[in-house]
Design a protein around this motif. Structure first.
Motif, PDB file in Angstrom:
ATOM      1  N   LEU A  87       1.608   1.593  12.738  1.00 56.64           N
ATOM      2  CA  LEU A  87       1.706   0.145  12.854  1.00 56.64           C
ATOM      3  C   LEU A  87       0.765  -0.302  13.967  1.00 56.64           C
ATOM      4  CD1 LEU A  87       5.585  -0.295  12.646  1.00 56.64           C
ATOM      5  CD2 LEU A  87       3.925  -0.830  10.850  1.00 56.64           C
ATOM      6  N   TYR A 348       7.361   1.330   6.458  1.00 57.71           N
ATOM      7  CA  TYR A 348       7.352  -0.069   6.027  1.00 57.71           C
ATOM      8  C   TYR A 348       8.768  -0.626   5.957  1.00 57.71           C
ATOM      9  CZ  TYR A 348       6.021  -4.318   3.602  1.00 57.71           C
ATOM     10  OH  TYR A 348       5.827  -5.634   3.278  1.00 57.71           O
ATOM     11  N   TYR A 365      -0.450  -3.724   5.031  1.00 57.95           N
ATOM     12  CA  TYR A 365       0.078  -2.543   5.708  1.00 57.95           C
ATOM     13  C   TYR A 365      -0.590  -1.269   5.204  1.00 57.95           C
ATOM     14  CZ  TYR A 365       3.400   1.319   6.318  1.00 57.95           C
ATOM     15  OH  TYR A 365       3.974   2.537   6.583  1.00 57.95           O
TER      16      TYR A 365
END
Length: 397
Positions: A87, A348, A365
């Motif tokens: 991330l 996620y 993402y």
């Protein structure tokens, strides 16, 4: 105004600093049950927005805090230390002991009296004060004594967790899940001082009991966790003691109060409200409480009305944060429901634990998992840090 502050944590000390900066005529005493330097935590995390606020409110203490802080870039979410996802983003962390030392020193410079090893058992001891600020944490004895007046409710999470340290330096904010015959155990780690990282271990209660962690002494507990996390620790050991007694297993206390004010007292920080540690916002919210209360006292000459306005505004501001905290805690309490998927899908799911995600966010993402994109994201983050540091007038680090 005569002000007594119970608790020399970040919230209490920063309130004292903020109030003195706004009115040097305040007579402020901070009272702390423990001796100087006694703190039973490791590092706390914060973001760029809080750093901007600290510089605006008190440049001197902000400069010292930033100098003690460590930068972490990117978040790594791992399954078995092999399958990993990423991330973007960055943040800062600072060890709790130097943070408290900086704030205590700054408060003293401004004329605040800080009394250590002094217990307050009853608000009646300070009936002559114009205001008593209760900032003695989630387990506040003062709040417990007057729980009916504050309308206190404390709920506890299901997962046991423990705050530890390690000499393994994690330059990224790292969350890693390891599977044992008894179930999954995971940690949250980030740098907190030179050569030291904070290492928070969490698991479900059934796993905790099956592993014997509910019965293990401190040495046995560390040995077992070092075996479980041998891969991520890279041969480094775990540290239990941090300027105090050995760490102990806890369950997160969700603190709610119908009102933060009673008689001449007002609650701030964790004494008033808590948010789960997976949000990393407890210290930020305590500091913001201190600033907000100090400003209301400046703007509103009538103390009772200032405290009332602070109470109402604070409750309104906390609603979304506490909802997000409950969602985050609940997700980790059932995290093993997601561990049958790969790290990318698992990560996620974890990133979306605060609410619904738009479909386009998933596509973005997936792009962010690419190494080239990740490096570019770091460069963008460095540019943002440089721009904000320059705007604050701080040295580039």
């Amino acid at each position: 105004m005569k002000i007594v502050c119970i608790g020399a944590g970040p919230g209490g000390l920063y309130f004292a600093i903020s109030a003195k900066l706004r009115d040097a005529g305040h007579d402020i005493t901070v009272i702390e049950r423990d001796p100087p330097g006694a703190t039973y935590g490791w590092g706390v995390v914060y973001g760029e927005d809080l750093l901007d606020t600290l510089y605006r409110n008190d440049r001197e203490s902000a400069r010292r805090i930033r100098a003690e802080s460590k930068l972490w870039q990117e978040q790594i979410i791992g399954l078995r230390d092999v399958d990993k996802a990423y991330l973007p983003g960055y943040g800062y962390s600072v060890n709790r002991a130097p943070l408290l030392a900086i704030l205590a020193e700054r408060a003293a410079e401004l004329g605040v009296r800080v009394q250590y090893e002094t217990a307050v058992e009853d608000l009646a001891e300070h009936a002559d004060a114009d205001l008593v600020v209760v900032a003695d944490g989630a387990n506040s004895r003062t709040r417990q004594r007057y729980q009916e007046q504050f309308g206190t409710r404390v709920d506890y999470g299901n997962n046991p967790y423990i705050w530890l340290g390690t000499e393994r330096v994690f330059n990224e904010f790292t969350v890693d899940f390891e599977q044992t015959p008894a179930g999954w155990v995971w940690f949250h780690a980030y740098p907190s001082a030179d050569g030291i990282s904070t290492f928070i271990v969490e698991c479900t209660e059934s796993t905790w009991r099956a592993l014997g962690l509910d019965r293990a002494d401190d040495a046995e507990m560390r040995r077992l966790l070092e075996q479980i996390f041998a891969g991520p620790l890279r041969g480094h050991s775990l540290i239990s003691q941090s300027r105090g007694k050995p760490a102990s297993w806890q369950r997160f206390a969700q603190v709610f109060n119908q009102t933060w004010r009673y008689d001449n007292a007002v609650l701030i920080g964790d004494a008033a409200h808590t948010t789960h540690f997976t949000l990393g916002s407890g210290t930020r919210l305590a500091v913001m409480d201190g600033i907000m209360l100090a400003q209301y006292l400046l703007d509103q000459p009538e103390t009772a009305l200032a405290v009332k306005e602070f109470d109402e505004a604070g409750h309104a501001a906390m609603r979304s944060a506490q909802i997000a905290a409950r969602n985050s805690m609940a997700w980790f309490e059932r995290a093993d429901r997601y561990t049958d998927r790969g790290a990318k899908e698992f990560c996620y799911a974890m990133a979306g634990r605060h609410g619904l995600q738009s479909p386009w966010r998933y596509q973005r993402y997936l792009v962010q998992q690419n190494l080239v994109v990740r490096k570019a994201s770091r460069l963008v983050g460095n540019g943002q840090r440089w721009a904000r540091a320059r705007r604050r007038g701080e040295p580039w680090r």
